[in-house]
Scaffold this motif. Structure first.
Motif, PDB file in Angstrom:
ATOM      1  N   LEU A  79       0.835  -1.158   0.123  1.00 33.67           N
ATOM      2  CA  LEU A  79       0.159  -0.033  -0.084  1.00 33.67           C
ATOM      3  C   LEU A  79       0.809   1.212   0.050  1.00 33.67           C
ATOM      4  O   LEU A  79       0.602   2.360  -0.667  1.00 33.67           O
ATOM      5  N   ALA A  80       1.900   1.239   0.597  1.00 42.60           N
ATOM      6  CA  ALA A  80       2.672   2.546   0.858  1.00 42.60           C
ATOM      7  C   ALA A  80       3.576   2.622  -0.708  1.00 42.60           C
ATOM      8  O   ALA A  80       3.671   3.870  -0.934  1.00 42.60           O
ATOM      9  N   GLU A  81       3.815   1.696  -1.099  1.00 42.44           N
ATOM     10  CA  GLU A  81       4.607   1.841  -2.561  1.00 42.44           C
ATOM     11  C   GLU A  81       3.542   2.573  -3.507  1.00 42.44           C
ATOM     12  O   GLU A  81       3.986   2.911  -4.420  1.00 42.44           O
ATOM     13  N   ARG A  82       2.392   2.466  -3.107  1.00 37.01           N
ATOM     14  CA  ARG A  82       1.376   3.246  -4.106  1.00 37.01           C
ATOM     15  C   ARG A  82       0.692   4.421  -3.567  1.00 37.01           C
ATOM     16  O   ARG A  82      -0.199   4.955  -4.098  1.00 37.01           O
ATOM     17  N   GLY A  83       1.576   4.878  -2.739  1.00 33.49           N
ATOM     18  CA  GLY A  83       1.165   6.406  -2.320  1.00 33.49           C
ATOM     19  C   GLY A  83       0.539   6.601  -1.111  1.00 33.49           C
ATOM     20  O   GLY A  83       0.078   7.583  -0.639  1.00 33.49           O
ATOM     21  N   HIS A  84      -0.105   5.211  -0.519  1.00 38.36           N
ATOM     22  CA  HIS A  84      -0.950   5.250   0.779  1.00 38.36           C
ATOM     23  C   HIS A  84      -0.271   5.648   2.109  1.00 38.36           C
ATOM     24  O   HIS A  84       0.677   4.817   2.357  1.00 38.36           O
TER      25      HIS A  84
END
Length: 301
Positions: free
Chosen positions: A153-158
Motif C-alpha cells: 500500500l505504501a508503495e502506491r502512495g498510501h
C-alpha cells in the motif's frame, strides 16, 4: 491385500520366502543380524508390493513413544495458510514414517494415551514475546508477512492506512494488529486506526468516518475482513480502488471470487509446515527455505 485387509509381517514372510523373524529383523533394522543384502532387498520389495505398514501400537511399545506428532491449532483462524501448513507438515512426516494428529482443543487425556513423539503448539509459538522466531518474527514470520502487506500500500502512495479487524476479542488478531502497527512504524507511517468489521450497517458508518479523516487504504487482517470492508464500501455507494484501496491477507478463495477481486497476501505455508516437521524431530533442515510472502495483485489496489 490392498483394499481388503492390512498386510501383516507373516504375509511379507510368505511373499519373500523367509521367516517372520527375518522379516522383523530387516524391517526393524535390528542391529547384530548377519542377513545377506539380497535377502534384505527381497523382504523390502515384498513389503513395498504388499503395502505393509508396521503396526503403530507395536512400534510404539518398541520405541517407547508413538510415531505420532500432534499439532495444536486451537484458537487459530481457519484459512489457506493454516490448511497449507498442515498439508506440508503431514507430507513431510509421512515421508519419514510418522503420522499427524491435529487438535483444536485441550484434551490432554488423549495426548497422554497416544504418547506423541512431539507436540507443536502453534498458538503458544505465536504468543511468544520473541518475535524473531520463524513463526512470528521479522525475518520470515508473521511480522514479515504483515510488512509485505503494508509495504504494498505504501508503495502506491498510501500514507493513511486503516486496518480491518474483527469486533470480537481474539488473541491471534490482536497479535496481527500489533504487527501491522509496527510495520507502519517501520515505514514511517502514522499508526493505523482500526475499522471493526461485522457485516452490519455500523461497519459502513465506521468506514465513512475513516474516509472523512483522510484514510485512503485498508489492510484486512484476513481476507474475510477485507471483503467485509468492500461490502461496506458498496453500501456507501463507493468502490475500490478508486475511493479506497483494500488488501486482504491469506489468499483465500473468497478473495478471488469477490468482485472486484481482492488483492491479498500469499504465504508459502506448506514449506513452513515441512520445515517444522524436520525441526521438531531433530532432522537436518535440508529442504528449500519457504519463499517470502508475496502480494497477489488483483483489482482492489
Amino acid at each position: 491385500m490392498t483394499g481388503r485387509t492390512r498386510a501383516t509381517m507373516r504375509d511379507v514372510a510368505l511373499a519373500s520366502g523367509v521367516s517372520t523373524a527375518t522379516v522383523s529383523f530387516v524391517l526393524n533394522e535390528t542391529a547384530g543380524q548377519t542377513i545377506p543384502e539380497a535377502t534384505r532387498e527381497k523382504v523390502r520389495r515384498a513389503a513395498a508390493e504388499l503395502g505393509y505398514r508396521p503396526h503403530s501400537i507395536a512400534r510404539a511399545l518398541r520405541e517407547g513413544a508413538s510415531r505420532i506428532v500432534v499439532l495444536e491449532a486451537g484458537g487459530l483462524p481457519p484459512g489457506t495458510s493454516l490448511e497449507s501448513f498442515i498439508e506440508g507438515l503431514d507430507t513431510e512426516l509421512s515421508q519419514i514414517g510418522f503420522g499427524l494428529l491435529v487438535s483444536y482443543g485441550s484434551n490432554h487425556d488423549v495426548l497422554s494415551a497416544i504418547s506423541p513423539r512431539a507436540v507443536i503448539d502453534l498458538p503458544a509459538l505465536y504468543a511468544r514475546p520473541d518475535r524473531d522466531i520463524a513463526d512470528g518474527g521479522w525475518t520470515d514470520g508473521l511480522a514479515a508477512h504483515t510488512l509485505t502487506q503494508v509495504t504494498h500500500l505504501a508503495e502506491r502512495g498510501h500514507t493513511r492506512i486503516a486496518m480491518a479487524v474483527p469486533t470480537r476479542t481474539d488473541p491471534f488478531f490482536d497479535l496481527m494488529s500489533g504487527h501491522l502497527r509496527a510495520a507502519a512504524a517501520v515505514l514511517g507511517l502514522p499508526e493505523p486506526p482500526a475499522l471493526a468489521v461485522d457485516g452490519t450497517a455500523e461497519t459502513a458508518a465506521r468506514l465513512r468516518s475513516l474516509l472523512a479523516v483522510g484514510v485512503t487504504a485498508v489492510a484486512g487482517l484476513g481476507d474475510a475482513l477485507a471483503v467485509g470492508t468492500l461490502a461496506a464500501l458498496t453500501d456507501l455507494g463507493l468502490s475500490a480502488p478508486g475511493d479506497l484501496a483494500v488488501i486482504g491477507f491469506d489468499d483465500t478463495p473468497i478473495g478471488a471470487l469477490w468482485r472486484p477481486a481482492l488483492t491479498t497476501v500469499h504465504i508459502d505455508a506448506r514449506a513452513y509446515g515441512r520445515r517444522t516437521a524436520r525441526l521438531v524431530l531433530g532432522r537436518p533442515d535440508t529442504g528449500p527455505a519457504p519463499a517470502p510472502a508475496r502480494v497477489v495483485q488483483r483489482a482492489t489496489t
